[in-house]
Design a protein around this motif. Structure first.
Motif, PDB file in Angstrom:
ATOM      1  N   LYS A   1       0.851  -1.191   0.000  1.00  0.00           N
ATOM      2  CA  LYS A   1       0.000   0.000   0.000  1.00  0.00           C
ATOM      3  C   LYS A   1       0.886   1.241   0.000  1.00  0.00           C
ATOM      4  O   LYS A   1       2.075   1.161   0.280  1.00  0.00           O
ATOM      5  CB  LYS A   1      -0.840   0.075   1.285  1.00  0.00           C
ATOM      6  CG  LYS A   1      -1.977  -0.882   1.400  1.00  0.00           C
ATOM      7  CD  LYS A   1      -2.714  -0.592   2.706  1.00  0.00           C
ATOM      8  CE  LYS A   1      -4.093  -1.175   2.717  1.00  0.00           C
ATOM      9  NZ  LYS A   1      -4.820  -0.805   3.935  1.00  0.00           N
TER      10      LYS A   1
ATOM     11  N   PRO B   1      -5.839   4.084   3.960  1.00  0.00           N
ATOM     12  CA  PRO B   1      -6.413   3.762   5.275  1.00  0.00           C
ATOM     13  C   PRO B   1      -5.808   2.498   5.892  1.00  0.00           C
ATOM     14  O   PRO B   1      -5.535   1.524   5.201  1.00  0.00           O
ATOM     15  CB  PRO B   1      -7.895   3.547   4.972  1.00  0.00           C
ATOM     16  CG  PRO B   1      -8.137   4.252   3.681  1.00  0.00           C
ATOM     17  CD  PRO B   1      -6.847   4.198   2.913  1.00  0.00           C
TER      18      PRO B   1
ATOM     19  N   GLU C   1      -6.074  -0.816   7.823  1.00  0.00           N
ATOM     20  CA  GLU C   1      -7.106  -1.845   7.954  1.00  0.00           C
ATOM     21  C   GLU C   1      -6.595  -2.929   8.892  1.00  0.00           C
ATOM     22  O   GLU C   1      -5.383  -3.190   8.941  1.00  0.00           O
ATOM     23  CB  GLU C   1      -7.422  -2.441   6.579  1.00  0.00           C
ATOM     24  CG  GLU C   1      -7.965  -1.409   5.605  1.00  0.00           C
ATOM     25  CD  GLU C   1      -8.103  -1.953   4.190  1.00  0.00           C
ATOM     26  OE1 GLU C   1      -9.205  -1.836   3.642  1.00  0.00           O
ATOM     27  OE2 GLU C   1      -7.117  -2.488   3.660  1.00  0.00           O
TER      28      GLU C   1
ATOM     29  N   GLU D   1      -6.575  -6.043   8.649  1.00  0.00           N
ATOM     30  CA  GLU D   1      -5.859  -7.122   7.952  1.00  0.00           C
ATOM     31  C   GLU D   1      -4.474  -6.713   7.461  1.00  0.00           C
ATOM     32  O   GLU D   1      -3.746  -7.536   6.904  1.00  0.00           O
ATOM     33  CB  GLU D   1      -6.702  -7.695   6.802  1.00  0.00           C
ATOM     34  CG  GLU D   1      -7.101  -6.702   5.757  1.00  0.00           C
ATOM     35  CD  GLU D   1      -8.448  -6.019   6.030  1.00  0.00           C
ATOM     36  OE1 GLU D   1      -8.983  -5.438   5.081  1.00  0.00           O
ATOM     37  OE2 GLU D   1      -8.953  -6.056   7.162  1.00  0.00           O
ATOM     38  N   ASP D   2      -4.070  -5.461   7.683  1.00  0.00           N
ATOM     39  CA  ASP D   2      -2.733  -5.011   7.290  1.00  0.00           C
ATOM     40  C   ASP D   2      -1.639  -5.679   8.112  1.00  0.00           C
ATOM     41  O   ASP D   2      -0.512  -5.800   7.651  1.00  0.00           O
ATOM     42  CB  ASP D   2      -2.586  -3.490   7.448  1.00  0.00           C
ATOM     43  CG  ASP D   2      -3.320  -2.707   6.380  1.00  0.00           C
ATOM     44  OD1 ASP D   2      -3.786  -3.304   5.392  1.00  0.00           O
ATOM     45  OD2 ASP D   2      -3.432  -1.479   6.544  1.00  0.00           O
TER      46      ASP D   2
END
Length: 130
Positions: A6, A11, A13, A15-16
């Motif tokens: 990314k 943003p 998240e 799940e990052d």
């Protein structure tokens, strides 16, 4: 996929997972309190010279994407231990999100994608999980 990519200003998240900034330069004028990453490793980004050449900074001969790719991959040979550590973490199930500059809009022409490929290759060389 345990390795995501990314831009740093996209943003956050859940799940990052572990967010790692891999830019040569930290975003300007950004207060530490607004950082969106867990760690920053500028050595996983392109060298100062390669960065300047790719972005056409004054005094540097601009390089094509193909040349940038070749030179970046060559530079990353000296970062093998860091790449292998990220591969071990990802192979163990940890999600890692590689973050790059907000100016880097085309993911397919960004070092974050090249680094993800190096980590994924290193994962193939790891012994199978028990």
């Amino acid at each position: 996929m345990p390795i995501r990519t990314k831009r740093w200003d996209e943003p956050v998240e859940p799940e990052d997972g572990y967010r790692l900034l891999i830019c040569r330069y930290r975003p300007r004028a950004l207060p530490k309190a607004k950082e969106t990453w867990h760690a920053w490793d500028k050595d996983l980004g392109p060298s100062k010279e390669l960065h300047a050449r790719f972005y056409g900074k004054p005094g540097y001969k601009r390089v094509s994407w193909e040349e940038y790719r070749r030179l970046y991959l060559k530079e990353m040979q000296s970062q093998k231990a860091k790449i292998e550590e990220l591969a071990r973490r990802a192979a163990a199930g940890e999600t890692i999100t590689l973050l790059c500059s907000s100016a880097c809009l085309d993911e397919s022409r960004c070092h974050r994608t090249l680094l993800r490929g190096l980590i994924e290759e290193a994962m193939k060389d790891l012994p199978p999980r028990k």
